[in-house]
Design a protein around this motif. Structure first.
Motif, PDB file in Angstrom:
ATOM      1  N   ILE A  16    -119.309  67.714  33.216  1.00 15.48           N
ATOM      2  CA  ILE A  16    -120.429  68.662  33.093  1.00 15.48           C
ATOM      3  C   ILE A  16    -120.053  69.688  31.993  1.00 15.48           C
ATOM      4  O   ILE A  16    -118.803  70.257  31.977  1.00 15.48           O
ATOM      5  N   ALA A  17    -120.842  69.732  31.092  1.00 15.07           N
ATOM      6  CA  ALA A  17    -120.240  70.833  29.984  1.00 15.07           C
ATOM      7  C   ALA A  17    -121.502  71.720  29.826  1.00 15.07           C
ATOM      8  O   ALA A  17    -122.729  71.466  29.557  1.00 15.07           O
ATOM      9  N   ALA A  18    -121.243  72.902  29.707  1.00 15.54           N
ATOM     10  CA  ALA A  18    -122.172  74.164  29.499  1.00 15.54           C
ATOM     11  C   ALA A  18    -121.695  74.805  28.331  1.00 15.54           C
ATOM     12  O   ALA A  18    -120.707  75.383  28.188  1.00 15.54           O
ATOM     13  N   SER A  19    -122.727  75.418  27.541  1.00 13.12           N
ATOM     14  CA  SER A  19    -122.577  76.349  26.468  1.00 13.12           C
ATOM     15  C   SER A  19    -123.777  77.354  26.165  1.00 13.12           C
ATOM     16  O   SER A  19    -124.662  77.364  26.849  1.00 13.12           O
ATOM     17  N   ASP A  43    -114.485  68.537  35.207  1.00 10.83           N
ATOM     18  CA  ASP A  43    -114.437  67.142  35.229  1.00 10.83           C
ATOM     19  C   ASP A  43    -114.792  66.981  36.978  1.00 10.83           C
ATOM     20  O   ASP A  43    -114.189  67.279  37.758  1.00 10.83           O
ATOM     21  N   VAL A  44    -116.095  66.036  37.148  1.00 12.71           N
ATOM     22  CA  VAL A  44    -116.491  65.736  38.249  1.00 12.71           C
ATOM     23  C   VAL A  44    -115.468  65.104  39.432  1.00 12.71           C
ATOM     24  O   VAL A  44    -115.259  65.318  40.259  1.00 12.71           O
ATOM     25  N   GLN A  45    -114.909  63.916  38.645  1.00 10.60           N
ATOM     26  CA  GLN A  45    -113.924  63.028  39.128  1.00 10.60           C
ATOM     27  C   GLN A  45    -112.757  63.776  39.817  1.00 10.60           C
ATOM     28  O   GLN A  45    -112.360  63.597  40.617  1.00 10.60           O
ATOM     29  N   ALA A  46    -112.246  64.541  38.730  1.00 14.58           N
ATOM     30  CA  ALA A  46    -110.767  65.094  39.055  1.00 14.58           C
ATOM     31  C   ALA A  46    -111.128  66.565  40.024  1.00 14.58           C
ATOM     32  O   ALA A  46    -110.026  67.281  40.188  1.00 14.58           O
ATOM     33  N   GLN A  47    -112.506  66.889  40.028  1.00 11.98           N
ATOM     34  CA  GLN A  47    -112.772  68.238  40.248  1.00 11.98           C
ATOM     35  C   GLN A  47    -112.065  69.412  40.030  1.00 11.98           C
ATOM     36  O   GLN A  47    -111.398  70.303  40.641  1.00 11.98           O
TER      37      GLN A  47
END
Length: 344
Positions: free
Chosen positions: A250-253, A271-275
């Protein structure tokens, strides 16, 4: 504001954070020229701190509308049949006229007969030929609004003469109107015969933008990746949220033009998987005068980068860059770089 492509939902912030800092890791030279016939020639070269030097040369030419002709005003001898001509044209909605004609006219010494096919394109054709030091030949033909208003077609061929079965063809399709921007990229590799396609679409209304993309592999008959994006854009600021790599990142700018001289931007990832957070960068640009600007950037690893660019004259621009590891100021590893661009 026009609807951007899916990859450009956060373009303003990405450009502020990424552009003009490249010369902190390499020395670059760009030369841009325009020939008398309108062909644009671009020559690029760079040398990284790893000692690897690479370069490319590209020529781009736009053909003017074709198919017009002028009639001769000289008198013709009178004959029983002066001339016969047959013309067939495609519907005007296609924005392209295809003329199939047959023409015959006696001239006193026999007859002049012509049969031909003329293609007249309303907006012209752009042809681009590129070559790199890795022996890659890149040929592209662009047709703007050739099929219908708002539609653009790009045909591209990549080929390395020194490698067998290295040719690859690409077809890029784009459709754009005030509320929708969609694209399709179709790739064919001669080496393995595989075909893959990437499709994305963005719809917008009153500044709100929503879009998605998906990649499909024909041999595997499966979707290989997908993503979603949301954004809100105004002339003064933009904010976007991307779900990439099958929504695993997920990237926000955020980008804002504070005034005519100052711009600020930020970008962060998760990183959703690595949290865990996958990086954060902050950048700002200050316009010193109409010909010069300075930029500064810092990330969550303590790397700070400075960039300065100024236009020496109408055709020459020089850029200076410095990258510092603020956590290891007394150690080697800091980088300095330059860029030089000629335009003519």
């Amino acid at each position: 504001m026009p609807v951007p492509a899916f990859a450009d939902l956060g373009k303003a912030a990405n450009d502020l954070i990424s552009k003009d800092f490249y010369h902190t890791s390499q020395a670059t030279l760009d030369v841009k020229l325009q020939a008398p016939n309108g062909t644009n020639v671009t020559i690029k070269g760079k040398q990284g701190f790893d000692g690897v030097t690479s370069g490319s040369i590209e020529g781009k030419h736009t053909l003017k509308p074709q198919g017009t002709h002028s009639r001769s005003s000289s008198p013709q001898p009178r004959r029983f049949i002066q001339s016969m001509q047959f013309v067939a044209s495609l519907p005007s909605s296609l924005r392209t006229e295809l003329f199939l004609f047959a023409f015959g006219a006696p001239d006193g010494r026999g007859s002049r007969d012509t049969v031909g096919l003329t293609l007249r394109h309303a907006s012209g054709v752009t042809i681009t030929q590129g070559w790199t030091t890795s022996s890659l030949l890149d040929t592209k033909v662009e047709l703007a609004e050739a099929i219908a208003p708002g539609v653009k077609v790009d045909l591209q061929n990549l080929w390395n003469p020194s490698k067998a079965n290295s040719a690859a063809q690409k077809i890029n399709l784009a459709f754009k109107n005030p509320n929708v921007h969609s694209r399709a990229f179709i790739n064919y590799a001669n080496g393995n015969g595989n075909i893959d396609a990437v499709v994305d679409v963005v719809a917008g209304h009153e500044g709100f933008l929503v879009g998605g993309e998906a990649a499909y592999d024909v041999q595997k008959a499966a979707i290989t990746r997908y993503g979603l994006g949301l954004a809100y854009a105004t002339p003064a600021y933009t904010a976007s949220l991307h779900g990439m790599q099958n929504l695993s990142i997920i990237a926000a700018s955020y980008y804002q033009k504070v005034n005519s001289s100052v711009e600020v931007g930020a970008k962060a990832g998760y990183d959703v998987q690595a949290q865990k957070a996958s990086g954060m960068e902050l950048a700002s640009k200050y316009k010193l005068d109409p010909l010069s600007f300075a930029k500064v950037k810092v990330n969550d690893r303590g790397i700070a980068a400075l960039a300065y660019s100024t236009k020496l004259n109408a055709g020459t621009t020089i850029g200076l860059g410095l990258s510092l590891d603020t956590q290891k100021l007394n150690e080697a590893g800091h980088k300095i770089g330059t860029s030089l661009t000629f335009e003519g």
